[in-house]
Write a protein that holds these residues in place. Structure first.
Motif, mmCIF file in Angstrom:
data_model
loop_
_atom_site.group_PDB
_atom_site.id
_atom_site.type_symbol
_atom_site.label_atom_id
_atom_site.label_comp_id
_atom_site.label_asym_id
_atom_site.label_seq_id
_atom_site.Cartn_x
_atom_site.Cartn_y
_atom_site.Cartn_z
ATOM 1 N N ARG A 87 45.004 24.788 -18.026
ATOM 2 C CA ARG A 87 45.719 25.256 -18.641
ATOM 3 C C ARG A 87 47.202 25.303 -17.588
ATOM 4 N N GLU A 88 47.070 25.993 -16.551
ATOM 5 C CA GLU A 88 47.597 26.185 -15.336
ATOM 6 C C GLU A 88 46.882 26.148 -13.849
ATOM 7 N N PRO A 89 47.097 24.817 -13.725
ATOM 8 C CA PRO A 89 46.052 24.686 -12.359
ATOM 9 C C PRO A 89 46.002 25.314 -11.076
ATOM 10 N N PHE A 90 44.762 25.977 -11.368
ATOM 11 C CA PHE A 90 45.010 26.503 -9.607
ATOM 12 C C PHE A 90 43.894 26.234 -8.225
ATOM 13 N N THR A 91 43.363 24.930 -8.856
ATOM 14 C CA THR A 91 42.338 25.137 -7.679
ATOM 15 C C THR A 91 42.674 22.777 -7.406
ATOM 16 N N ASP A 92 42.795 22.683 -7.528
ATOM 17 C CA ASP A 92 43.812 21.259 -6.999
ATOM 18 C C ASP A 92 45.080 21.340 -6.176
ATOM 19 N N GLY A 93 45.655 22.868 -5.350
ATOM 20 C CA GLY A 93 46.793 22.934 -4.540
ATOM 21 C C GLY A 93 47.237 22.301 -4.598
ATOM 22 N N GLN A 94 48.166 21.639 -5.983
ATOM 23 C CA GLN A 94 49.323 21.808 -6.023
ATOM 24 C C GLN A 94 50.034 22.797 -6.593
ATOM 25 N N GLY A 95 51.046 22.219 -5.625
ATOM 26 C CA GLY A 95 52.374 23.751 -5.480
ATOM 27 C C GLY A 95 52.207 24.504 -4.628
ATOM 28 N N MET A 96 50.267 24.891 -3.749
ATOM 29 C CA MET A 96 49.605 26.104 -3.400
ATOM 30 C C MET A 96 50.744 26.094 -2.131
ATOM 31 N N VAL A 97 50.835 27.722 -1.395
ATOM 32 C CA VAL A 97 51.699 27.536 -0.370
ATOM 33 C C VAL A 97 50.479 29.057 0.412
ATOM 34 N N PHE A 98 50.173 28.768 2.023
ATOM 35 C CA PHE A 98 49.649 30.175 2.557
ATOM 36 C C PHE A 98 50.352 30.855 3.208
ATOM 37 N N ILE B 291 52.817 28.082 4.764
ATOM 38 C CA ILE B 291 52.414 26.539 4.798
ATOM 39 C C ILE B 291 52.023 25.831 3.526
ATOM 40 N N PRO B 292 52.831 25.078 2.905
ATOM 41 C CA PRO B 292 52.332 24.120 2.245
ATOM 42 C C PRO B 292 51.251 23.379 2.260
ATOM 43 N N PHE B 293 50.407 23.447 1.267
ATOM 44 C CA PHE B 293 48.836 22.823 1.150
ATOM 45 C C PHE B 293 48.505 21.027 1.682
ATOM 46 N N ALA B 294 49.649 20.647 1.555
ATOM 47 C CA ALA B 294 51.004 19.424 1.835
ATOM 48 C C ALA B 294 49.507 18.952 3.595
ATOM 49 N N GLU B 295 50.826 20.233 4.106
ATOM 50 C CA GLU B 295 51.113 20.740 5.375
ATOM 51 C C GLU B 295 49.904 20.704 6.055
ATOM 52 N N LEU B 296 48.348 20.984 5.641
ATOM 53 C CA LEU B 296 47.269 21.781 5.843
ATOM 54 C C LEU B 296 46.462 19.940 6.431
ATOM 55 N N ASN B 297 44.989 19.905 7.224
ATOM 56 C CA ASN B 297 44.629 18.646 7.386
ATOM 57 C C ASN B 297 43.737 19.051 5.908
ATOM 58 N N GLU B 298 42.680 17.977 6.155
ATOM 59 C CA GLU B 298 41.314 17.898 5.024
ATOM 60 C C GLU B 298 40.432 18.782 4.562
ATOM 61 N N GLN B 299 40.447 19.424 5.795
ATOM 62 C CA GLN B 299 39.205 20.333 6.298
ATOM 63 C C GLN B 299 40.073 21.664 5.867
ATOM 64 N N GLN B 300 41.251 21.786 6.534
ATOM 65 C CA GLN B 300 41.807 23.607 5.993
ATOM 66 C C GLN B 300 42.142 23.142 4.625
ATOM 67 N N GLN B 301 42.745 22.068 3.638
ATOM 68 C CA GLN B 301 42.996 21.867 2.394
ATOM 69 C C GLN B 301 40.992 22.944 2.100
ATOM 70 N N ALA B 302 40.194 22.547 2.740
ATOM 71 C CA ALA B 302 39.278 22.535 1.574
ATOM 72 C C ALA B 302 38.794 24.828 1.990
ATOM 73 N N MET B 303 39.044 24.707 2.810
ATOM 74 C CA MET B 303 39.166 26.043 3.462
ATOM 75 C C MET B 303 39.952 27.002 2.808
ATOM 76 N N LEU C 268 41.036 26.009 -0.505
ATOM 77 C CA LEU C 268 40.641 26.042 -2.494
ATOM 78 C C LEU C 268 39.329 27.072 -1.709
ATOM 79 N N LYS C 269 39.161 26.818 -1.223
ATOM 80 C CA LYS C 269 37.503 27.814 -1.020
ATOM 81 C C LYS C 269 37.867 29.576 -1.237
ATOM 82 N N LEU C 270 39.084 29.012 -0.664
ATOM 83 C CA LEU C 270 39.457 31.065 -0.018
ATOM 84 C C LEU C 270 39.510 31.237 -1.657
ATOM 85 N N VAL C 271 40.860 30.365 -2.540
ATOM 86 C CA VAL C 271 40.977 30.918 -3.904
ATOM 87 C C VAL C 271 40.442 31.059 -4.813
#
Length: 346
Positions: A272-283, A237-249, A251-254
């Motif tokens: 250099r290569e963002p991974f803390t903003d959720g962009q392009g992230m999939v769980f 599931i892409p980051f964008a399809e999670l609700n705000e609370q789930q997105q925070a969870m 990012l906290k996991l990463v």
């Protein structure tokens, strides 16, 4: 075996005392200084075991199973050398990461007792290897590794960092008996992911849960390079399809994976290569979602992969790794470094 844990504890106490006297606050400088002091403490025989050319094949020969390794083993070090090895380890990790690393080593002593004095379980069977010549402006690397722990640093031009592959594991994931009963070193890595998958709606789960049965281990295993094709296109599931609370969870996991390393290092990698903003992230999740059921998950971004598996020993044996699709062992940084070096020579 009985002398090993007191030695580890004495190292920790001494380092806490020394920390108050001198902090360069620059991780590259601290690492180089710690490595140079460690090298100075070695005799010729120890240097033969601990020191390698930067481009040696051994630099990418990483493992997380119980085995002999490249490097100088803690069991073969003098007390001074052990302290130097811990100073080097401490130079790249946060207090949390350093504590987790020591706790993983302690689990070897617990397993030694649980498995009827099994000789392969040994908290002194961890190795330090240095690749190249450390220096404030140097390109070099080092590794601290043993069962369930592989910490790999590459430093380019004395300023750019790579920390992958980064492996932290735990067996048992939760100690079931004895004086350490209840010890759970990688608790957050499991708990946050389970809370996230349990929070998903039925529609969200259809995307996030990619298999009803978890693989028996992390898919990347001990491969030197991640096969991007195994994870493309990204399942889950892409980051964008999670609700705000789930997105925070998520990012906290990463962050649980990244927070083992000093904040200056993580900030540089993220820039250099963002991974803390959720962009392009999939769980993605596989297996059961209740405690005691075998499970697996992964989080991937365009650049990074975070994998976790807990299926062995009745789902009480964790493997967790952070990989870079194109840059493990600093390969991305080194390509740029060599390209620029060749350009300047023309």
């Amino acid at each position: 075996m009985s002398r090993v844990l007191p030695i580890l504890l004495s190292a920790v106490l001494l380092l806490h005392l020394l920390a108050g006297f001198s902090q360069a606050h620059d991780p590259a400088e601290e690492m180089a200084a710690a490595a140079e002091r460690f090298i100075t403490s070695l005799d010729d025989k120890a240097k033969e075991q601990a020191l390698f050319e930067f481009n040696a094949d051994a630099r990418q020969h990483w493992r997380f199973v119980p085995a002999e390794r490249y490097g100088l083993k803690i069991a073969d070090m003098t007390e001074s050398q052990r302290l130097g090895a811990h100073a080097l380890l401490n130079s790249g990790l946060t207090h949390k990461g350093y504590r987790q690393a020591l706790s993983i080593m302690t689990l070897e002593a617990i397993l030694h007792d649980l498995e009827n004095k099994n000789p392969i379980r040994d908290p002194a069977k961890y190795y330090v290897a240095i690749f190249g010549t450390p220096g404030e402006k140097a390109t070099w690397g080092w590794r601290f590794e043993g069962h369930h722990l592989s910490i790999n640093f590459t430093i380019v031009d004395g300023k750019l960092f790579s920390v992958t592959p980064s492996f932290f594991g735990a067996n048992p994931a939760v100690v079931q008996a004895g004086p350490h009963k209840g010890l759970e070193i990688l608790k957050a890595e499991q708990q946050l992911a389970r809370e996230l998958v349990q929070s998903l709606s039925a529609e969200q789960r259809k995307k996030a849960v990619i298999a009803t049965e978890a693989p028996r281990d992390i898919i990347t295993g001990q491969e030197r390079k991640v096969n991007r094709g195994q994870f493309s296109p990204a399942e889950g599931i892409p980051f964008a399809e999670l609700n705000e609370q789930q997105q925070a969870m998520l990012l906290k996991l990463v962050n649980e994976y990244a927070a083992k390393y000093r904040s200056e290092i993580v900030a540089q990698i993220d820039k250099r290569e963002p991974f803390t903003d959720g962009q392009g992230m999939v769980f993605a999740w596989a297996g059961g979602t209740d405690p005691g059921e075998g499970h697996y998950y992964r989080v991937q971004t365009p650049a990074f992969l975070f994998e976790y598996d807990n299926t062995q020993n009745n789902a009480n044996h964790v493997h967790a790794v952070w990989r870079h699709f194109d840059g493990d062992f600093g390969e991305d940084l080194l390509r740029k470094h060599y390209d620029e070096a060749e350009h300047h020579q023309e």
